[in-house]
Design an enzyme around this catalytic site. Structure first.
Site, PDB file in Angstrom:
ATOM      1  N   SER A 144      47.741  -1.177  12.635  1.00 14.01           N
ATOM      2  CA  SER A 144      48.652  -2.299  12.369  1.00 14.01           C
ATOM      3  C   SER A 144      49.974  -2.007  13.056  1.00 14.01           C
ATOM      4  CB  SER A 144      48.883  -2.433  10.863  1.00 14.01           C
ATOM      5  OG  SER A 144      49.998  -3.276  10.604  1.00 14.01           O
ATOM      6  N   TYR A 157      50.911   1.860   3.217  1.00 14.40           N
ATOM      7  CA  TYR A 157      50.137   1.177   4.270  1.00 14.40           C
ATOM      8  C   TYR A 157      50.542   1.671   5.661  1.00 14.40           C
ATOM      9  CZ  TYR A 157      48.130  -2.843   6.807  1.00 14.40           C
ATOM     10  OH  TYR A 157      47.426  -3.650   7.666  1.00 14.40           O
ATOM     11  N   LYS A 161      48.235   3.648   8.383  1.00 14.01           N
ATOM     12  CA  LYS A 161      47.943   3.061   9.700  1.00 14.01           C
ATOM     13  C   LYS A 161      48.483   3.939  10.832  1.00 14.01           C
ATOM     14  CE  LYS A 161      45.696  -0.642   8.378  1.00 14.01           C
ATOM     15  NZ  LYS A 161      44.271  -0.793   8.722  1.00 14.01           N
TER      16      LYS A 161
HETATM   17  P1  NAP Z   1      40.999  -9.298   4.375  1.00 16.22           P
HETATM   18  O1  NAP Z   1      41.020 -10.718   4.785  1.00 16.22           O
HETATM   19  O2  NAP Z   1      41.620  -8.881   3.081  1.00 16.22           O
HETATM   20  O3  NAP Z   1      39.472  -8.775   4.441  1.00 16.22           O
HETATM   21  C1  NAP Z   1      39.210  -7.449   4.082  1.00 16.22           C
HETATM   22  C2  NAP Z   1      37.761  -7.130   4.378  1.00 16.22           C
HETATM   23  O4  NAP Z   1      37.561  -5.736   4.105  1.00 16.22           O
HETATM   24  C3  NAP Z   1      36.788  -7.866   3.490  1.00 16.22           C
HETATM   25  O5  NAP Z   1      35.592  -8.018   4.210  1.00 16.22           O
HETATM   26  C4  NAP Z   1      36.590  -6.899   2.305  1.00 16.22           C
HETATM   27  O6  NAP Z   1      35.345  -7.053   1.649  1.00 16.22           O
HETATM   28  C5  NAP Z   1      36.622  -5.583   3.051  1.00 16.22           C
HETATM   29  N1  NAP Z   1      37.060  -4.465   2.229  1.00 16.22           N
HETATM   30  C6  NAP Z   1      38.185  -4.339   1.488  1.00 16.22           C
HETATM   31  N2  NAP Z   1      38.205  -3.154   0.881  1.00 16.22           N
HETATM   32  C7  NAP Z   1      37.068  -2.509   1.230  1.00 16.22           C
HETATM   33  C8  NAP Z   1      36.496  -1.258   0.906  1.00 16.22           C
HETATM   34  N3  NAP Z   1      37.114  -0.391   0.091  1.00 16.22           N
HETATM   35  N4  NAP Z   1      35.284  -0.944   1.443  1.00 16.22           N
HETATM   36  C9  NAP Z   1      34.639  -1.808   2.256  1.00 16.22           C
HETATM   37  N5  NAP Z   1      35.132  -3.002   2.610  1.00 16.22           N
HETATM   38  C10 NAP Z   1      36.332  -3.352   2.090  1.00 16.22           C
HETATM   39  O7  NAP Z   1      41.728  -8.363   5.474  1.00 16.22           O
HETATM   40  P2  NAP Z   1      42.128  -8.690   7.001  1.00 16.22           P
HETATM   41  O8  NAP Z   1      43.453  -9.350   7.016  1.00 16.22           O
HETATM   42  O9  NAP Z   1      40.977  -9.295   7.714  1.00 16.22           O
HETATM   43  O10 NAP Z   1      42.380  -7.200   7.519  1.00 16.22           O
HETATM   44  C11 NAP Z   1      41.373  -6.455   8.194  1.00 16.22           C
HETATM   45  C12 NAP Z   1      41.988  -5.199   8.785  1.00 16.22           C
HETATM   46  O11 NAP Z   1      43.073  -5.561   9.663  1.00 16.22           O
HETATM   47  C13 NAP Z   1      42.615  -4.253   7.744  1.00 16.22           C
HETATM   48  O12 NAP Z   1      42.405  -2.926   8.140  1.00 16.22           O
HETATM   49  C14 NAP Z   1      44.080  -4.588   7.808  1.00 16.22           C
HETATM   50  O13 NAP Z   1      44.895  -3.530   7.388  1.00 16.22           O
HETATM   51  C15 NAP Z   1      44.235  -4.885   9.289  1.00 16.22           C
HETATM   52  N6  NAP Z   1      45.409  -5.701   9.607  1.00 16.22           N
HETATM   53  C16 NAP Z   1      45.516  -6.976   9.157  1.00 16.22           C
HETATM   54  C17 NAP Z   1      46.644  -7.728   9.493  1.00 16.22           C
HETATM   55  C18 NAP Z   1      46.824  -9.145   9.047  1.00 16.22           C
HETATM   56  O14 NAP Z   1      47.908  -9.706   9.352  1.00 16.22           O
HETATM   57  N7  NAP Z   1      45.888  -9.766   8.371  1.00 16.22           N
HETATM   58  C19 NAP Z   1      47.637  -7.149  10.287  1.00 16.22           C
HETATM   59  C20 NAP Z   1      47.484  -5.842  10.722  1.00 16.22           C
HETATM   60  C21 NAP Z   1      46.367  -5.124  10.394  1.00 16.22           C
HETATM   61  P3  NAP Z   1      35.154  -8.093   0.381  1.00 16.22           P
HETATM   62  O15 NAP Z   1      35.017  -9.469   1.001  1.00 16.22           O
HETATM   63  O16 NAP Z   1      33.905  -7.656  -0.273  1.00 16.22           O
HETATM   64  O17 NAP Z   1      36.389  -7.966  -0.473  1.00 16.22           O
END
Ligand code: NAP
Length: 245
Positions: A144, A157, A161
């Site tokens: 991130s 976080y 990261k």
């Molecule tokens: P999200 O919409 O909250 O989706 C999270 C996904 O991860 C879901 O499929 C969830 O499964 C799964 N998950 C959560 N905890 C888990 C665990 N302990 N074991 C296995 N699976 C797990 O998140 P997102 O925004 O797509 O983020 C995805 C990645 O991108 C993360 O690493 C996050 O830190 C990174 N990121 C996101 C952003 C952003 O702006 N969104 C920015 C920078 C980095 P369930 O459906 O079963 O809950």
């Protein structure tokens, strides 16, 4: 030596929603059979399985807690048993438990480190064993911009990261001799469930490209690194609309 006849396989952690789901679908569209893990939402996972099958590829959904090292090993074993091999790994599963440093509990610190950093290590180690035998593979760890430049209210976080970036660089050096590439993608603000409660209009104003990212924007960068970044390793590709330049 791999030929075009080989049906390639990718594994995405946290593939049931958001960025992970977009990665699963983009890799399937690029011709991969795809396994993915999820934490709790089995219904969402089954929808993704159907969407992959509609693209003419095989899909495997496995409930596996990223923070559990044994579950990570079992996830990789199941992927290879059911789909035959492992060419690409996307370490995407991640959580936030935001709060000011002074009020952050040990549990909120530890659970974010366990899922976001240890989780990447567990799956990477298990996948690398398979890829070392194949003498090929590509791993993308989702970090991130918070891990690049820090963020008030996200000490746990950002630390997790930033750790992923260090892990990525070390693993890339260690695994390069076996023709395994390891890179990181650092998204900025992407419209998913994770960012749903943030003041997104205000944030968009601060972004040079004047919009939030879509999950698909991140998936395209991931697919590039998995499928055709043949001479790229140890890099952190920011997908943030120019927020951190
Ligand atoms: P999200 O919409 O909250 O989706 C999270 C996904 O991860 C879901 O499929 C969830 O499964 C799964 N998950 C959560 N905890 C888990 C665990 N302990 N074991 C296995 N699976 C797990 O998140 P997102 O925004 O797509 O983020 C995805 C990645 O991108 C993360 O690493 C996050 O830190 C990174 N990121 C996101 C952003 C952003 O702006 N969104 C920015 C920078 C980095 P369930 O459906 O079963 O809950």
């Amino acid at each position: 030596m791999m030929t075009d006849a080989v049906q390639k396989v990718a594994l995405v952690t946290g593939g049931s929603r958001g960025i992970g789901k977009a990665c699963v679908l983009d890799l399937a569209a690029a011709g991969y059979n795809v396994a993915f893990s999820y934490a709790r939402n089995a219904e969402a996972a089954q929808e993704v399985v159907k969407a992959v099958e509609a693209l003419g590829r095989k899909a495997l959904a496995v409930q596996a807690d990223a923070a559990d090292g044994n579950a990570a090993q079992a996830l990789v074993d199941r992927t290879v048993a059911d789909l035959g091999r492992l060419d690409g790994l996307v370490n995407n599963a991640g959580i936030t438990k935001d709060g000011l440093l002074m009020r952050m509990s040990n549990d909120d610190w530890q659970s974010v480190m366990d899922t976001n950093l240890s989780g990447v290590f567990y799956t990477l180690r298990a996948a690398a064993k398979v890829m070392m035998k194949q003498r090929s593979g590509s791993i993308v760890n989702i970090t991130s911009i918070s891990g690049v430049y820090g963020n008030a209210g996200q000490a746990n976080y950002s630390a997790s990261k930033a750790g992923v970036i260090g892990l990525t660089k070390s693993a890339s050096k260690e695994l390069a001799a076996r023709n395994i590439r390891v890179n990181a993608v650092a998204p900025g603000f992407i419209a998913t469930d994770m960012t749903h409660d943030l003041p997104l209009d205000t944030i968009a104003e601060r972004i040079p490209l004047k919009r939030l990212g879509e999950a698909q924007d991140v998936a395209k960068a991931v697919t590039f690194l998995i499928t055709c970044g043949d001479y790229v390793t140890g890099q952190v590709l920011q997908v943030d609309g120019g927020l951190v330049i």
